[in-house]
Write a protein that holds these residues in place. Structure first.
Motif, mmCIF file in Angstrom:
data_model
loop_
_atom_site.group_PDB
_atom_site.id
_atom_site.type_symbol
_atom_site.label_atom_id
_atom_site.label_comp_id
_atom_site.label_asym_id
_atom_site.label_seq_id
_atom_site.Cartn_x
_atom_site.Cartn_y
_atom_site.Cartn_z
ATOM 1 N N GLN A 181 0.837 -1.199 0.000
ATOM 2 C CA GLN A 181 0.000 0.000 0.000
ATOM 3 C C GLN A 181 0.878 1.258 0.000
ATOM 4 O OE1 GLN A 181 -1.307 1.338 3.705
ATOM 5 N NE2 GLN A 181 -3.230 2.261 2.991
ATOM 6 N N LYS A 182 1.864 1.292 0.896
ATOM 7 C CA LYS A 182 2.783 2.436 0.953
ATOM 8 C C LYS A 182 3.591 2.552 -0.335
ATOM 9 C CE LYS A 182 3.376 2.273 5.988
ATOM 10 N NZ LYS A 182 4.334 1.996 7.095
ATOM 11 N N LEU A 183 3.941 1.416 -0.917
ATOM 12 C CA LEU A 183 4.705 1.423 -2.173
ATOM 13 C C LEU A 183 3.913 2.132 -3.274
ATOM 14 C CD1 LEU A 183 7.120 0.497 -3.884
ATOM 15 C CD2 LEU A 183 5.905 -1.647 -4.300
ATOM 16 N N GLN A 184 2.627 1.843 -3.365
ATOM 17 C CA GLN A 184 1.813 2.480 -4.410
ATOM 18 C C GLN A 184 1.661 3.975 -4.155
ATOM 19 O OE1 GLN A 184 0.896 1.154 -7.218
ATOM 20 N NE2 GLN A 184 0.060 3.138 -7.859
ATOM 21 N N ILE A 185 1.530 4.360 -2.896
ATOM 22 C CA ILE A 185 1.435 5.787 -2.561
ATOM 23 C C ILE A 185 2.712 6.506 -2.983
ATOM 24 C CG2 ILE A 185 1.313 7.432 -0.650
ATOM 25 C CD1 ILE A 185 -0.554 5.474 0.772
ATOM 26 N N LYS A 186 3.861 5.887 -2.706
ATOM 27 C CA LYS A 186 5.140 6.480 -3.100
ATOM 28 C C LYS A 186 5.267 6.541 -4.626
ATOM 29 C CE LYS A 186 6.757 7.192 1.008
ATOM 30 N NZ LYS A 186 6.944 8.590 1.505
ATOM 31 N N LYS A 187 4.759 5.526 -5.311
ATOM 32 C CA LYS A 187 4.805 5.532 -6.782
ATOM 33 C C LYS A 187 3.956 6.677 -7.343
ATOM 34 C CE LYS A 187 5.769 0.637 -7.679
ATOM 35 N NZ LYS A 187 5.253 -0.629 -8.259
ATOM 36 N N ASP A 188 2.811 6.926 -6.706
ATOM 37 C CA ASP A 188 1.972 8.043 -7.138
ATOM 38 C C ASP A 188 2.694 9.366 -6.954
ATOM 39 O OD1 ASP A 188 -0.026 6.329 -7.820
ATOM 40 O OD2 ASP A 188 -1.340 6.795 -6.122
ATOM 41 N N GLN A 189 3.351 9.509 -5.805
ATOM 42 C CA GLN A 189 4.095 10.742 -5.540
ATOM 43 C C GLN A 189 5.246 10.906 -6.534
ATOM 44 O OE1 GLN A 189 5.262 10.325 -1.443
ATOM 45 N NE2 GLN A 189 3.188 10.720 -0.647
ATOM 46 N N LYS A 191 5.323 9.661 -9.545
ATOM 47 C CA LYS A 191 4.710 9.964 -10.844
ATOM 48 C C LYS A 191 4.367 11.447 -10.946
ATOM 49 C CE LYS A 191 0.848 8.660 -13.843
ATOM 50 N NZ LYS A 191 -0.359 7.802 -13.978
ATOM 51 N N ASP A 192 3.826 12.003 -9.854
ATOM 52 C CA ASP A 192 3.496 13.431 -9.838
ATOM 53 C C ASP A 192 4.754 14.270 -10.009
ATOM 54 O OD1 ASP A 192 0.853 12.834 -9.493
ATOM 55 O OD2 ASP A 192 0.868 13.105 -7.317
ATOM 56 N N ALA A 193 5.826 13.871 -9.321
ATOM 57 C CA ALA A 193 7.091 14.616 -9.433
ATOM 58 C C ALA A 193 7.651 14.517 -10.845
ATOM 59 C CB ALA A 193 8.105 14.076 -8.422
ATOM 60 N N ASP A 194 7.554 13.328 -11.449
ATOM 61 C CA ASP A 194 8.037 13.153 -12.826
ATOM 62 C C ASP A 194 7.219 13.989 -13.797
ATOM 63 O OD1 ASP A 194 9.930 11.374 -11.935
ATOM 64 O OD2 ASP A 194 8.776 9.582 -12.429
ATOM 65 N N THR A 195 5.896 14.014 -13.589
ATOM 66 C CA THR A 195 5.024 14.801 -14.462
ATOM 67 C C THR A 195 5.350 16.282 -14.357
ATOM 68 O OG1 THR A 195 3.238 13.186 -14.213
ATOM 69 C CG2 THR A 195 2.629 15.378 -14.985
ATOM 70 N N LEU A 196 5.594 16.748 -13.144
ATOM 71 C CA LEU A 196 5.938 18.152 -12.935
ATOM 72 C C LEU A 196 7.248 18.486 -13.627
ATOM 73 C CD1 LEU A 196 5.010 20.735 -11.544
ATOM 74 C CD2 LEU A 196 6.279 20.042 -9.516
ATOM 75 N N ALA A 197 8.191 17.570 -13.547
ATOM 76 C CA ALA A 197 9.489 17.800 -14.191
ATOM 77 C C ALA A 197 9.356 17.862 -15.703
ATOM 78 C CB ALA A 197 10.467 16.693 -13.796
ATOM 79 N N LYS A 198 8.461 17.041 -16.261
ATOM 80 C CA LYS A 198 8.282 17.021 -17.720
ATOM 81 C C LYS A 198 7.599 18.273 -18.239
ATOM 82 C CE LYS A 198 8.067 11.983 -18.149
ATOM 83 N NZ LYS A 198 7.216 10.810 -18.477
ATOM 84 N N MET A 199 6.982 19.035 -17.349
ATOM 85 C CA MET A 199 6.313 20.260 -17.770
ATOM 86 C C MET A 199 7.318 21.357 -18.113
ATOM 87 S SD MET A 199 3.238 20.289 -14.946
ATOM 88 C CE MET A 199 2.768 21.986 -15.343
#
Length: 471
Positions: A181-189, A191-199
């Protein structure tokens, strides 16, 4: 366990189950035809019926809401720890009636009660993000083939998310479900950081990675660019009717060019006339007579008289040509002088227009300069706001990457440390597969090679068989 399935539908045959393995087959008689096999006995319908009884959401498109089924009641008797309870559902055109032991109950409350009764799953756990859910756990025991429930042992349907499979199986097998469960939460975070970087614009990327230093260098350079552009805007003087003055200047330039080209043509004409005049002066009949005399040829008096007449005619023709050429030359020279005067006048006018144009700019040009200044100032403001955020993003991406790797390691360590749960799952799988196929299969548990998390693999003898894979 399920002990009985009944219905008020006249064509429905009641199903009774005993403890242990129950096999649902059709009854065959001596009169049964070749096409009347043991398939088509309603195994799939039985699975759908169990899901229908316990479903939280009403599906008006399923078989239980067809016109010929509406109004029929279906019941399932379940036994649990020596006690029995009956769940009944009656399909209606708008809403279904659900009861437990004759008392009305909502689907949500029924699943809440069964979660705790069957899986010891508390409401607090199910309410968590990426926590185990009754529907996911239940679907491992009652799999739907049309949903891909038999495609993989670790997936209850083809649409199930990997995190949901890991959380559910960790819970069912007795491992720490909070780790995936914690692993998926960290993956979401992450992913958000990667998306922000790609902007970030491509100009701020180096080898595909965010380069904050490039952003800072651009911000430093913008100070000079903005100051230069601002001076252009403040010092600019708008010339009234700039575009018309510009058109007039272009027209003057064109007229001067045309006059110069005409002058070149007349200069060529004057040069050719001078050459022709020289040729007229050189052409003389007396010269022809002296040539003959030098050659020792002398004319008689009659011929001499005739020759003098020809000589006089030739002289007159030469004189007429000379007069014509000199008149043409004079006309060309007059045109040259006239054009020179016109060119001087036009050049004075062009000089005045160019001086006026150099003294200021057009309103359109000022608008463009102001637009460029606004764009540069907006870029500067954006960079000043974003640079601190993106510095944090880069640190977050690195930190989250490390935390994800650590959680995968913890999942593997959890499987090793929970020896009793691991052995029970592996041995139960081996015993069941041996009972079915004579040889035990292997249930392989551990951490994934990448960052997927919990790895669950199976290996059985004859696994290429479709039937064995489904079992």
């Amino acid at each position: 366990m399920i002990s009985e399935i009944t219905s008020t539908l006249a064509t429905f045959k009641p199903l009774h189950f005993k403890s242990g393995l129950n096999i649902l087959v059709a009854e065959r008689h001596e009169t049964s035809g070749a096409k009347e096999t043991r398939n088509g006995t309603g195994k799939t319908s039985f699975i759908e019926l169990v899901h229908y009884l316990l479903a939280e959401k009403r599906n008006a498109e399923d078989d239980f809401h067809k016109p010929e089924i509406i109004g029929a009641e279906f019941c399932g008797k379940f036994s649990d720890g020596g006690s029995e309870f009956v769940i009944c559902k009656k399909s209606n055109p708008k809403s279904d009636d659900l009861t437990k032991d004759g008392t009305a109950i909502t689907p949500k409350n029924l699943r809440k009660e069964l979660s705790l009764r069957w899986f010891s799953l508390s409401e607090e756990d199910t309410a968590q993000t990426y926590g185990p859910k009754f529907g996911a756990l239940f679907s491992y025991f009652v799999r739907k083939e049309r949903n891909g429930g038999f495609a993989s042992p670790k997936m209850n349907s083809s649409s199930q998310q990997d995190w949901d499979s890991q959380v559910s199986l960790s819970y069912l097998l007795g491992f720490d479900w909070r780790l995936p469960q914690k692993l998926q939460i960290k993956k979401d975070q992450k992913k958000d950081a990667d998306t922000l970087a790609k902007m970030i614009k491509n100009g701020y990327l180096t080898d595909g990675a965010l380069d904050v230093n490039k952003m800072q260098a651009r911000l430093d350079l913008l100070d000079t660019e903005i100051e230069t552009k601002r001076q252009e805007v403040t010092s600019a003087s708008v010339v009234d009717g700039y575009r018309q003055h510009e058109v007039t200047a272009n027209e003057l330039t064109g007229r001067i060019r045309d006059l110069n080209e005409a002058n070149l043509e007349d200069l060529d004409l004057v040069e050719s006339i001078d050459q022709a005049l020289k040729e007229v002066e050189d052409a003389s009949a007396s010269d022809l007579r002296s040539v003959y005399e030098q050659a020792g040829i002398f004319f008689s008096d009659q011929v001499k008289k005739r020759f003098e007449q020809v000589e006089a005619f030739h002289a007159q023709v030469a004189k007429n040509r000379e007069l014509h050429l000199r008149r043409e030359k004079r006309n060309a020279q007059q045109r040259l002088a006239s054009r020179k005067t016109e060119i001087n006048r036009l050049q004075d006018s062009l000089k005045d227009k160019l001086t006026l144009l150099r003294s200021g700019i057009a309103i359109e040009r000022l608008t463009l300069l102001q637009s460029d200044l606004n764009r540069l100032e907006a870029e500067q403001a954006d960079l000043r706001k974003q640079i601190p955020r993106f510095r944090d993003v880069e640190e977050d991406r690195k930190r989250l990457g490390r935390e994800i790797t650590d959680l995968v390691d913890l999942i593997g360590q959890d499987v090793i440390e929970r020896e009793a749960a691991r052995k029970f799952a592996v041995q139960a799988f081996g015993e069941t597969s041996k009972f079915l196929y004579d040889k035990p299969g292997q249930l392989i548990l551990g951490k994934s090679r990448g960052v997927a998390g919990l790895s669950i693999e199976t290996d059985i003898v004859g696994k290429k068989s479709g039937g064995k894979n489904h079992m």
